[in-house]
Design an enzyme around this catalytic site. Structure first.
Site, PDB file in Angstrom:
ATOM      1  N   PHE A 178       0.856  -1.187   0.000  1.00 58.76           N
ATOM      2  CA  PHE A 178       0.000   0.000   0.000  1.00 58.76           C
ATOM      3  C   PHE A 178       0.890   1.234   0.000  1.00 58.76           C
ATOM      4  CE2 PHE A 178      -2.468   3.127   2.590  1.00 58.76           C
ATOM      5  CZ  PHE A 178      -3.687   3.124   1.928  1.00 58.76           C
TER       6      PHE A 178
ATOM      7  N   ASN B  83       5.525  13.994   3.327  1.00 60.34           N
ATOM      8  CA  ASN B  83       4.183  14.310   3.839  1.00 60.34           C
ATOM      9  C   ASN B  83       3.811  13.613   5.140  1.00 60.34           C
ATOM     10  OD1 ASN B  83       3.494  11.709   3.066  1.00 60.34           O
ATOM     11  ND2 ASN B  83       2.179  12.309   1.376  1.00 60.34           N
TER      12      ASN B  83
ATOM     13  N   GLU C  74       0.133   3.443  10.273  1.00 60.04           N
ATOM     14  CA  GLU C  74      -1.318   3.519  10.024  1.00 60.04           C
ATOM     15  C   GLU C  74      -1.982   4.582  10.895  1.00 60.04           C
ATOM     16  OE1 GLU C  74      -3.447  -0.016   8.979  1.00 60.04           O
ATOM     17  OE2 GLU C  74      -1.574  -1.077   8.561  1.00 60.04           O
TER      18      GLU C  74
ATOM     19  N   GLU D  17      -1.060  10.433  17.910  1.00 59.38           N
ATOM     20  CA  GLU D  17      -1.534  11.822  17.862  1.00 59.38           C
ATOM     21  C   GLU D  17      -2.641  11.988  16.826  1.00 59.38           C
ATOM     22  OE1 GLU D  17       2.173  11.518  19.916  1.00 59.38           O
ATOM     23  OE2 GLU D  17       1.660  10.844  17.895  1.00 59.38           O
TER      24      GLU D  17
END
Length: 416
Positions: free
Chosen positions: A138, A145, A378, A382
Site C-alpha cells: 500500500f 508528507n 497507520e 496523535e
C-alpha cells in the site's frame, strides 16, 4: 464462512472468548495452534536475521488467513473483520513480523481492491492475493508528507491508453516481496486532495524500482522500503475506483487497517503478559516466587486490564465495520488503546523479568521493540486523538445533548 445468524444488525455483543460463537472460536484455535507450532520456533531467527518468513506466509495463505474477510469467490476465507481481528492477535502473538505482513495484505491491499475494483480487476488483482499466492502493498506515505495523506507529490498523467506515474512512496511494508502496489497519485493538482487517484501497479513494471530495505528497531522480518516510479507506465484500466477517489479510498482503507494493527498490538501485549506472568510464578526471590510480591501483582493487574479493555474496543470496531456502521472513531480508539497497551505491557514485562528481559535469551526485548511501531504506523497516536476528538465534537455539534443549567453567577462570570 461465518453463520448468518451472527452477522448484521442482530449480532450479539461478545465480551469474552467464552461468549464467541463457535466459528470465531475455531479461527482463534486454528490461528493459535499455527502460531505456537510454526511461528514460536522461527520468530527469533526472523528478527535477528531480518528474514522474510516466506514459508509461514505461504501456509497462512493455505489456511485462508491472507484474505480473511474476502469472499470465497475471489480466493478469500469469506469471513468477517471480527474473525480477522481475532486471527491477527493470535498470529502476532507468535511473530509480530508475520502479523504485519498478514495485516497489510488483508486490510491495506485486499480490502480496498475488494471494495473498489471491477470484477475483471478482482480476478487479476485480488484472487491470487487473498489466496496467499501473491502479496500486496500500500503506497500512500511520501518522504515529505508523513501524516498529511492529502499532500501527494507523486503524479499520474494519462497518455493515450496508459497512465504515466512519477514519484516516490516511503515506509512501505512488504515493499520487497510485493507483486502489486496500490499507489496514490495526483491526477489533478488544482483539486488538491480531491485530485488524488489510486492505481494498481505491478512491481515488475518498467520504471518501477525499490529503495534499500530500512534497518528497523522492530518487526524486522517484514521489509520496509521506498517505491520509486520514474515514467512508470501502466494500462489505463489499472485505475482503482474512479478518478479523484484516491483520498476517499485511502481514508476508508486506513480505518479498516487500524483494526488489523490493533489486533497486531493485542498479540504483542498478550505475549508480553504471558511471559511476565509465567516468569513471576517461576522466579524466586526473598524466599518465595516474585508473583507473591505486591509490586509484581500490580504490574500484572495493570497489564491485564489494559489488554482486556483494548481487546473489547477492537472487537467493537470490527463488529461495527461488519454491521456496516460508521466505524472510523471506533477503529481509532481501538488502534490507540491497543498500541498503547502493547508498549505498556512490553515495558512492564521487561521490568518483571529484570536482567533476563533485557537480553535476547528471552523474547521480552523483542516484544518491546516490536510494540513501538504500533503507535506510529497507520496513523500515529496523535492522529488517532485528532480522529477521535473530531468525530466526538461533530456528534456533540449535531445533537442536542442536555447538560445541567449553569447558575446565574456562573453565567455572569462567563460573559465578563
Amino acid at each position: 464462512g461465518i453463520n448468518a445468524e451472527y452477522m448484521g444488525v442482530g449480532r450479539a455483543r461478545f465480551t469474552s472468548y467464552a461468549t464467541l460463537p463457535q466459528e470465531y472460536k475455531a479461527i482463534r484455535d486454528m490461528s493459535r495452534q499455527f502460531a505456537e507450532q510454526e511461528l514460536f520456533p522461527i520468530a527469533a531467527e526472523v528478527d535477528v536475521q531480518h528474514k522474510f518468513p516466506a514459508e509461514a506466509v505461504k501456509k497462512l495463505g493455505e489456511l485462508g488467513l491472507m484474505g480473511v474477510a474476502v469472499s470465497q469467490e475471489y480466493g478469500g476465507a469469506g469471513m468477517d473483520y471480527l474473525a480477522y481481528a481475532i486471527a491477527m492477535e493470535e498470529i502476532s502473538r507468535g511473530c509480530a513480523s508475520t502479523g504485519v505482513i498478514m495485516s497489510v495484505n488483508n486490510s491495506l491491499y485486499s480490502t480496498p481492491v475488494d471494495k473498489y475494483a471491477t470484477h475483471e480487476q478482482k480476478l487479476q488483482f485480488l484472487t491470487p492475493f487473498a489466496s496467499g499466492k501473491q502479496l500486496g502493498c500500500f503506497g500512500l506515505t511520501e518522504p515529505g508528507n508523513g501524516s498529511d495523506a492529502g499532500a501527494a507529490n507523486t503524479t499520474a498523467r494519462l497518455d493515450g491508453n496508459e497512465w504515466v506515474l512519477n514519484g516516490t512512496k516511503s515506509w512501505i511494508t512488504n515493499a520487497h516481496e510485493a507483486d502489486v502496489a496500490i499507489v496514490f497519485a495526483t491526477t489533478d493538482k488544482s483539486l488538491k486532495h480531491k485530485g488524488i487517484s489510486a492505481f494498481l501497479v505491478p512491481t515488475k513494471t518498467p520504471g518501477f524500482s525499490l529503495g534499500n530495505k530500512e534497518d528497523k528497531l522492530g518487526i524486522r522480518g517484514s521489509s520496509t522500503a521506498n517505491l520509486i516510479m520514474e515514467n512508470c507506465r501502466i494500462p489505463k484500466d489499472y485505475l482503482l475506483g474512479k478518478p479523484g477517489y484516491g483520498f476517499k479510498i485511502a481514508m476508508s482503507t486506513l480505518d479498516a487497517g487500524r483494526i488489523g494493527i490493533a489486533g497486531q498490538a493485542l498479540g504483542i501485549a498478550q505475549a508480553s503478559l504471558d511471559i511476565a506472568a509465567k516468569y513471576s510464578l517461576e522466579r524466586k526471590a526473598f524466599g518465595n516466587t516474585i508473583a507473591k510480591l505486591y509490586a509484581i501483582q500490580l504490574k500484572l493487574s495493570q497489564m491485564a486490564s489494559k489488554l482486556e479493555a483494548a481487546r473489547l474496543l477492537t472487537w467493537k470496531a470490527a463488529i461495527a465495520k461488519d454491521r456496516g456502521d460508521d466505524f472510523t472513531q471506533a477503529a481509532a480508539m481501538a488502534k490507540l488503546n491497543a498500541s498503547e497497551a502493547a508498549t505498556f505491557c512490553a515495558h512492564q514485562a521487561i521490568q518483571i523479568l529484570g536482567g533476563m528481559g533485557y537480553v535476547s535469551d528471552m523474547p521480552a526485548e523483542r516484544y518491546y521493540r516490536d510494540a513501538r511501531i504500533t503507535e506510529i504506523y497507520e496513523g500515529t497516536s496523535e492522529i488517532q486523538h485528532l480522529v477521535i476528538a473530531n468525530n466526538l465534537l461533530k456528534d456533540y455539534g449535531s445533537t442536542n445533548v442536555k447538560v445541567p443549567a449553569a447558575p446565574h453567577s456562573a453565567k455572569a462570570r462567563a460573559t465578563d
